[in-house]
Write an enzyme that holds these catalytic residues in place. Structure first.
Site, PDB file in Angstrom:
ATOM      1  N   THR A  13       0.827  -1.212   0.000  1.00  0.00           N
ATOM      2  CA  THR A  13       0.000   0.000   0.000  1.00  0.00           C
ATOM      3  C   THR A  13       0.857   1.256   0.000  1.00  0.00           C
ATOM      4  O   THR A  13       0.459   2.284  -0.541  1.00  0.00           O
ATOM      5  CB  THR A  13      -0.930  -0.024   1.232  1.00  0.00           C
ATOM      6  OG1 THR A  13      -1.760  -1.163   1.112  1.00  0.00           O
ATOM      7  CG2 THR A  13      -1.793   1.216   1.326  1.00  0.00           C
ATOM      8  N   THR A  32       1.636  -4.488   4.225  1.00  0.00           N
ATOM      9  CA  THR A  32       1.540  -4.830   5.647  1.00  0.00           C
ATOM     10  C   THR A  32       0.915  -6.209   5.889  1.00  0.00           C
ATOM     11  O   THR A  32       1.095  -6.784   6.956  1.00  0.00           O
ATOM     12  CB  THR A  32       0.711  -3.776   6.415  1.00  0.00           C
ATOM     13  OG1 THR A  32      -0.609  -3.740   5.866  1.00  0.00           O
ATOM     14  CG2 THR A  32       1.349  -2.409   6.332  1.00  0.00           C
ATOM     15  N   ASP A  33       0.165  -6.739   4.890  1.00  0.00           N
ATOM     16  CA  ASP A  33      -0.572  -7.987   5.130  1.00  0.00           C
ATOM     17  C   ASP A  33       0.331  -9.147   5.536  1.00  0.00           C
ATOM     18  O   ASP A  33      -0.014  -9.931   6.419  1.00  0.00           O
ATOM     19  CB  ASP A  33      -1.347  -8.398   3.858  1.00  0.00           C
ATOM     20  CG  ASP A  33      -2.532  -7.491   3.577  1.00  0.00           C
ATOM     21  OD1 ASP A  33      -2.802  -6.604   4.420  1.00  0.00           O
ATOM     22  OD2 ASP A  33      -3.178  -7.671   2.524  1.00  0.00           O
ATOM     23  N   GLU A  47      -2.561 -29.472  27.703  1.00  0.00           N
ATOM     24  CA  GLU A  47      -3.859 -30.169  27.650  1.00  0.00           C
ATOM     25  C   GLU A  47      -3.810 -31.379  26.708  1.00  0.00           C
ATOM     26  O   GLU A  47      -4.817 -32.029  26.491  1.00  0.00           O
ATOM     27  CB  GLU A  47      -4.960 -29.207  27.232  1.00  0.00           C
ATOM     28  CG  GLU A  47      -5.299 -28.185  28.308  1.00  0.00           C
ATOM     29  CD  GLU A  47      -6.516 -27.344  27.950  1.00  0.00           C
ATOM     30  OE1 GLU A  47      -7.625 -27.905  27.848  1.00  0.00           O
ATOM     31  OE2 GLU A  47      -6.335 -26.138  27.735  1.00  0.00           O
ATOM     32  N   TYR A  91      -8.217   0.783  -3.661  1.00  0.00           N
ATOM     33  CA  TYR A  91      -6.977   1.228  -4.297  1.00  0.00           C
ATOM     34  C   TYR A  91      -6.232   0.004  -4.802  1.00  0.00           C
ATOM     35  O   TYR A  91      -6.612  -1.137  -4.509  1.00  0.00           O
ATOM     36  CB  TYR A  91      -6.102   2.007  -3.291  1.00  0.00           C
ATOM     37  CG  TYR A  91      -5.604   1.137  -2.165  1.00  0.00           C
ATOM     38  CD1 TYR A  91      -6.389   0.884  -1.053  1.00  0.00           C
ATOM     39  CD2 TYR A  91      -4.347   0.522  -2.227  1.00  0.00           C
ATOM     40  CE1 TYR A  91      -5.954   0.052  -0.024  1.00  0.00           C
ATOM     41  CE2 TYR A  91      -3.900  -0.298  -1.202  1.00  0.00           C
ATOM     42  CZ  TYR A  91      -4.719  -0.531  -0.110  1.00  0.00           C
ATOM     43  OH  TYR A  91      -4.294  -1.351   0.901  1.00  0.00           O
ATOM     44  N   LYS A 135       0.319  -8.084  12.985  1.00  0.00           N
ATOM     45  CA  LYS A 135      -0.667  -7.112  12.482  1.00  0.00           C
ATOM     46  C   LYS A 135      -1.988  -7.336  13.197  1.00  0.00           C
ATOM     47  O   LYS A 135      -2.468  -8.466  13.261  1.00  0.00           O
ATOM     48  CB  LYS A 135      -0.828  -7.277  10.964  1.00  0.00           C
ATOM     49  CG  LYS A 135      -1.756  -6.234  10.349  1.00  0.00           C
ATOM     50  CD  LYS A 135      -1.783  -6.286   8.824  1.00  0.00           C
ATOM     51  CE  LYS A 135      -2.729  -5.208   8.303  1.00  0.00           C
ATOM     52  NZ  LYS A 135      -2.767  -5.073   6.856  1.00  0.00           N
TER      53      LYS A 135
END
Ligand code: ASP
Length: 355
Positions: A39, A118-119, A312, A52, A191
């Site tokens: 981005t 950023t993903d 567990e 975008y 993120k």
């Protein structure tokens, strides 16, 4: 009185040097930007729309938008890729890692900035943390708003990332991510928001530092292994063994685990519920996978907290690995890199605790 010529030469040289420093300031650090898209390089038709396209703007255009950055560093750029990071691949990650390793000992570079979406930035940051062999700062940066948006966050983020990459105090702190004034370690960051500018957090181990208009404060070193202390080497590597992530939930169907093995997975990461848990049927499927030599890692879909062994379920008996501090996407990166070599379950568990 007889003058010592060499002594005079030294004095003149010192005078010239001090004149240079006072007239022109300290020599600027040399920062290389390796651009991959995202981005931060995205553009839209208007400044106020949410739609975008990522990876449209070139590295030169991004740097031209922040002329002040040229005062803090000598900047060069290389366009490695130009993709939205949903399309990030091991191929591109390898190109970035190899380029950094190639220049690790070069006098032409003091620090690296990687522009990135950023993903999947946490995957690439963690991959570089494991595979680049340098103390020089390696800093990932992105933005949440495209370059054309009102109040785009990219320009200041990039300016700050350049300032961190050129800062000698950033050396030896592993791969960093700079966004919205915070300096994160690749090991701890994740993120947390789909759209907010404040999207990265470092929940377990906290921040490495803070930056404000290029003035940096560092208050932490990463506690885990990275960089020169990492045992992983991707020199000459062109592909990785398949590792799949399977998301656990209430009434989870175990046949996803079998399907993954049929498709050739060598490793499976379970994004488990709570402390890396899953229902009995899925645990049985994981134990069957482990008996076939598939490495199964229990991670968690929960945002923070450790996944520990034998809490567990009986990992010793079932032949499973606990991801410790790593979320599913980072567990997948670590397992993919670790499986380049034959390792025992005990060795793999140790790796998950150390990186
Ligand atoms: N989808 C974009 C990407 O990861 C989002 C971003 O960069 O913020 O490239």
């Amino acid at each position: 009185m007889k003058l010592n010529i060499n002594f005079c030469k030294k004095i003149i040289l010192l005078l010239i040097l001090s004149l240079n420093i006072s007239m022109f300031g300290q020599a600027k650090p040399k920062v290389l930007i390796l651009a991959t898209g995202g981005t931060i390089a995205g553009s839209a038709k208007t400044g106020v729309q949410s739609g975008y396209t990522s990876g449209q703007v070139t590295i030169d255009a991004m740097v031209n938008a922040i002329p002040d950055a040229l005062k803090v560093a000598d900047i060069k750029g290389e366009q490695i890729a130009n993709v939205g990071s949903q399309d990030m691949s091991f191929e591109i990650m390898l190109k970035v890692a190899n380029r950094i390793n190639e220049l690790a000992n070069s006098n032409d570079v003091d620090g690296f900035v990687i522009t990135h979406g950023t993903d999947t930035m946490e995957e690439t940051a963690f991959f570089l943390n494991l595979t680049t062999k340098t103390d020089k700062p390696v800093v990932l940066v992105g933005s949440m708003r495209p370059s054309t948006a009102i109040s785009a966050d990219g320009p200041l983020n990039l300016y700050n990332a350049i300032a961190v990459a050129g800062d000698p105090k950033a050396k030896g702190r592993g791969v960093l991510l700079v966004m919205n004034d915070w300096i994160h370690s690749a090991q701890s960051l994740t993120k947390v928001s789909t759209t907010a500018v404040q999207t990265f957090m470092s929940p377990l181990r906290g921040l490495i530092g803070i930056t404000s208009y290029g003035t940096n404060d560092f208050f932490n070193y990463p506690s885990q292994k990275f960089g020169k202390n990492s045992e992983f080497d991707v020199k000459g590597v062109s592909s990785f063994p398949r590792v799949d992530i399977i998301y656990a939930d209430a009434d989870m169907k175990p046949d996803l685990i079998d399907a993954s093995i049929e498709r050739g997975a060598k490793g499976i990461v379970i994004a488990g519920v709570g402390n890396g848990n899953m229902n009995k049927a899925s645990l049985d499927a994981c134990a069957r996978a482990s008996k076939k030599g598939i490495i199964v890692v229990r991670s968690t879909r929960v945002a923070t907290g450790l996944v520990s062994r034998n809490v567990e379920c009986n990992d010793d008996e079932l032949g499973l690995i606990a991801s410790y501090a790593l979320n599913p996407q980072k567990s997948r990166i670590l397992l993919s890199v670790a499986l380049l070599k034959q390792r025992s379950l005990a060795e793999l568990q140790k790796i998950f605790e150390e990186y």
